[in-house]
Design an enzyme around this catalytic site. Structure first.
Site, PDB file in Angstrom:
ATOM      1  N   SER A 221       0.869  -1.184   0.000  1.00 17.62           N
ATOM      2  CA  SER A 221       0.000   0.000   0.000  1.00 17.62           C
ATOM      3  C   SER A 221       0.897   1.223   0.000  1.00 17.62           C
ATOM      4  O   SER A 221       1.771   1.380   0.851  1.00 17.62           O
ATOM      5  CB  SER A 221      -0.989  -0.025   1.168  1.00 17.62           C
ATOM      6  OG  SER A 221      -0.333   0.033   2.391  1.00 17.62           O
ATOM      7  N   GLY A 223       0.023   4.527   0.043  1.00 19.13           N
ATOM      8  CA  GLY A 223      -0.634   5.768   0.467  1.00 19.13           C
ATOM      9  C   GLY A 223      -1.425   6.381  -0.672  1.00 19.13           C
ATOM     10  O   GLY A 223      -2.190   5.686  -1.342  1.00 19.13           O
ATOM     11  N   GLY A 226      -1.882   4.682  -4.143  1.00 16.53           N
ATOM     12  CA  GLY A 226      -2.644   3.459  -4.352  1.00 16.53           C
ATOM     13  C   GLY A 226      -1.905   2.200  -3.924  1.00 16.53           C
ATOM     14  O   GLY A 226      -1.231   2.189  -2.886  1.00 16.53           O
ATOM     15  N   GLY A 252      -5.491   1.425   5.878  1.00 19.54           N
ATOM     16  CA  GLY A 252      -4.856   0.146   5.527  1.00 19.54           C
ATOM     17  C   GLY A 252      -5.734  -1.029   5.933  1.00 19.54           C
ATOM     18  O   GLY A 252      -5.797  -2.048   5.234  1.00 19.54           O
ATOM     19  N   ASP A 253      -6.434  -0.890   7.053  1.00 20.76           N
ATOM     20  CA  ASP A 253      -7.311  -1.970   7.520  1.00 20.76           C
ATOM     21  C   ASP A 253      -8.489  -2.141   6.552  1.00 20.76           C
ATOM     22  O   ASP A 253      -8.914  -3.268   6.271  1.00 20.76           O
ATOM     23  CB  ASP A 253      -7.829  -1.661   8.930  1.00 20.76           C
ATOM     24  CG  ASP A 253      -6.678  -1.390   9.896  1.00 20.76           C
ATOM     25  OD1 ASP A 253      -5.583  -1.941   9.682  1.00 20.76           O
ATOM     26  OD2 ASP A 253      -6.867  -0.610  10.841  1.00 20.76           O
TER      27      ASP A 253
HETATM   28  O1  TA6 Z   1      -4.627   1.051  11.619  1.00 26.95           O
HETATM   29  C1  TA6 Z   1      -5.112   1.862  12.687  1.00 26.95           C
HETATM   30  C2  TA6 Z   1      -5.054   1.066  13.918  1.00 26.95           C
HETATM   31  O2  TA6 Z   1      -5.679  -0.119  13.582  1.00 26.95           O
HETATM   32  C3  TA6 Z   1      -5.713   1.668  15.139  1.00 26.95           C
HETATM   33  O3  TA6 Z   1      -7.025   1.215  15.243  1.00 26.95           O
HETATM   34  C4  TA6 Z   1      -4.834   1.240  16.313  1.00 26.95           C
HETATM   35  O4  TA6 Z   1      -5.475   0.398  17.173  1.00 26.95           O
HETATM   36  C5  TA6 Z   1      -3.551   0.763  15.706  1.00 26.95           C
HETATM   37  O5  TA6 Z   1      -3.712   0.767  14.299  1.00 26.95           O
HETATM   38  C6  TA6 Z   1      -2.952  -0.503  16.134  1.00 26.95           C
HETATM   39  O6  TA6 Z   1      -1.792  -0.803  15.410  1.00 26.95           O
HETATM   40  P1  TA6 Z   1      -0.610  -1.680  16.003  1.00 26.95           P
HETATM   41  O7  TA6 Z   1       0.357  -1.795  14.875  1.00 26.95           O
HETATM   42  O8  TA6 Z   1      -0.063  -0.942  17.202  1.00 26.95           O
HETATM   43  O9  TA6 Z   1      -1.187  -3.001  16.398  1.00 26.95           O
END
Ligand code: TA6
Length: 314
Positions: A221, A223, A226, A252-253
């Site tokens: 990914s 940013g 794309g 990203g999720d």
């Molecule tokens: O991608 C955002 C996020 O999912 C937040 O919700 C936060 O909880 C964080 O990333 C967690 O990432 P990490 O890499 O610390 O597990």
């Protein structure tokens, strides 16, 4: 159902301030508190897309209770989101995202998470093996909490492969390096994670290198640029119609949710990538961090540009 694993779940707090200035006190003008950690974000988007989803990982202490209550109180979607989190004695961590309203920039603070004991890890492995029996795909997401060994994702990838369940790994650093060696079906590193893994900032070279290390497919990914997909079936670049400004937390999720839902629906690679890019862009545009703007998503979907790489196969 689709299974997501978040070993280090989090209560995600977002503060908005008029302008973030170092060494000064700030008035918070808006706040939100959400059940988070990467796999939980993925699960929320999957259920909004109509896929029954089960979340596992760890939750504990007072913050763990709040997280589970918030999870149970999420608005109903077309599909179910089932809580199969394993209890731990320590407190689930919090993360704090501070949004500077003047610039739109976000500054993120992530706690380390609770110490997980050997018995708690064994309980997770048992629950995971059981859930894999009915899973169509699994995503392993985020950082490892203290106490979990660095090869944990390698172990979870191997169990999924033995069970015949396609597995996507989304993590970083040494856990990613060890996880790739267990040959996941997909990984989704960002540019920094790829550079850390391969030593290269040239996207195509780094993505191909990551694939040689064991992942069957690598979706980088990039940013606002794309995604770049290097897969056994070919190489594609997928780009949003235009750069957008907003809060990238959870983008990203959402991309992971797009890829997994596309896999579960046996979509072609270009259609999976179109969905992933449209969802992550619609997440940046959403007013609440980590949600996606459905109207923007539907409007963006046909406008994502897909270009097949001339060199063809990976
Ligand atoms: O991608 C955002 C996020 O999912 C937040 O919700 C936060 O909880 C964080 O990333 C967690 O990432 P990490 O890499 O610390 O597990």
């Amino acid at each position: 159902m689709i299974l997501t694993v978040t070993l280090n779940t989090a209560l995600d707090l977002t503060y908005s301030v008029p302008a973030l200035v170092p060494h000064s006190s700030h008035r918070v003008t808006d706040l939100s508190e959400r059940p988070g950690g990467k796999g939980l974000n993925v699960a929320r988007v999957l259920t909004a897309l109509g896929h029954d989803t089960v979340v596992t990982g760890f939750a504990g202490g007072a913050t763990g209770t709040v997280l589970r209550d918030l999870l149970a109180a999420l608005p109903r979607q077309k599909a179910t989101l089932t809580d199969a989190l394993v209890p731990v004695s320590g407190d689930t961590r919090r993360t704090l995202a501070v949004v500077d309203a003047a610039t739109g920039d976000t500054t993120q603070f992530n706690e380390a998470g609770p110490h997980v004991t050997a018995d708690e890890w064994t309980a997770l492995l048992g629950a995971y093996a059981e859930l894999l029996k009915t899973a169509d795909a699994v995503a392993l997401c985020g950082s490892l909490p203290p106490g979990i060994h660095v090869g944990a994702y390698g172990e979870l990838v191997r169990l999924a492969r033995t069970a015949g369940v396609p597995v996507l790994l989304d993590t970083s650093g040494e856990p990613l390096r060890r996880g790739i060696a267990a040959r996941p079906d997909l990984i989704k590193p960002n540019a920094d994670e790829l550079a850390q893994l391969t030593g290269s900032r040239e996207p195509l070279r780094a993505t191909r290198d990551a694939r040689r290390r064991g992942a069957h497919g690598v979706i980088a990914s990039l940013g606002p640029d794309g995604m770049l997909a290097v897969t056994p079936d070919g190489v594609w670049r997928a780009s949003p119609p235009a750069p957008v400004k907003g809060n990238p937390t959870g983008a990203g999720d959402s991309a992971v949710a797009g890829l997994l839902s596309g896999l579960a629906e046996s979509l072609s690679w270009p259609d999976r990538l179109r969905r992933a890019v449209a969802l992550s862009t619609a997440t940046v545009l959403a007013p609440t961090a980590g949600d996606f703007d459905r109207t923007a998503y539907e409007e963006l979907l046909p406008r994502v540009a897909i270009e097949e790489h001339a060199a063809g196969a990976a």
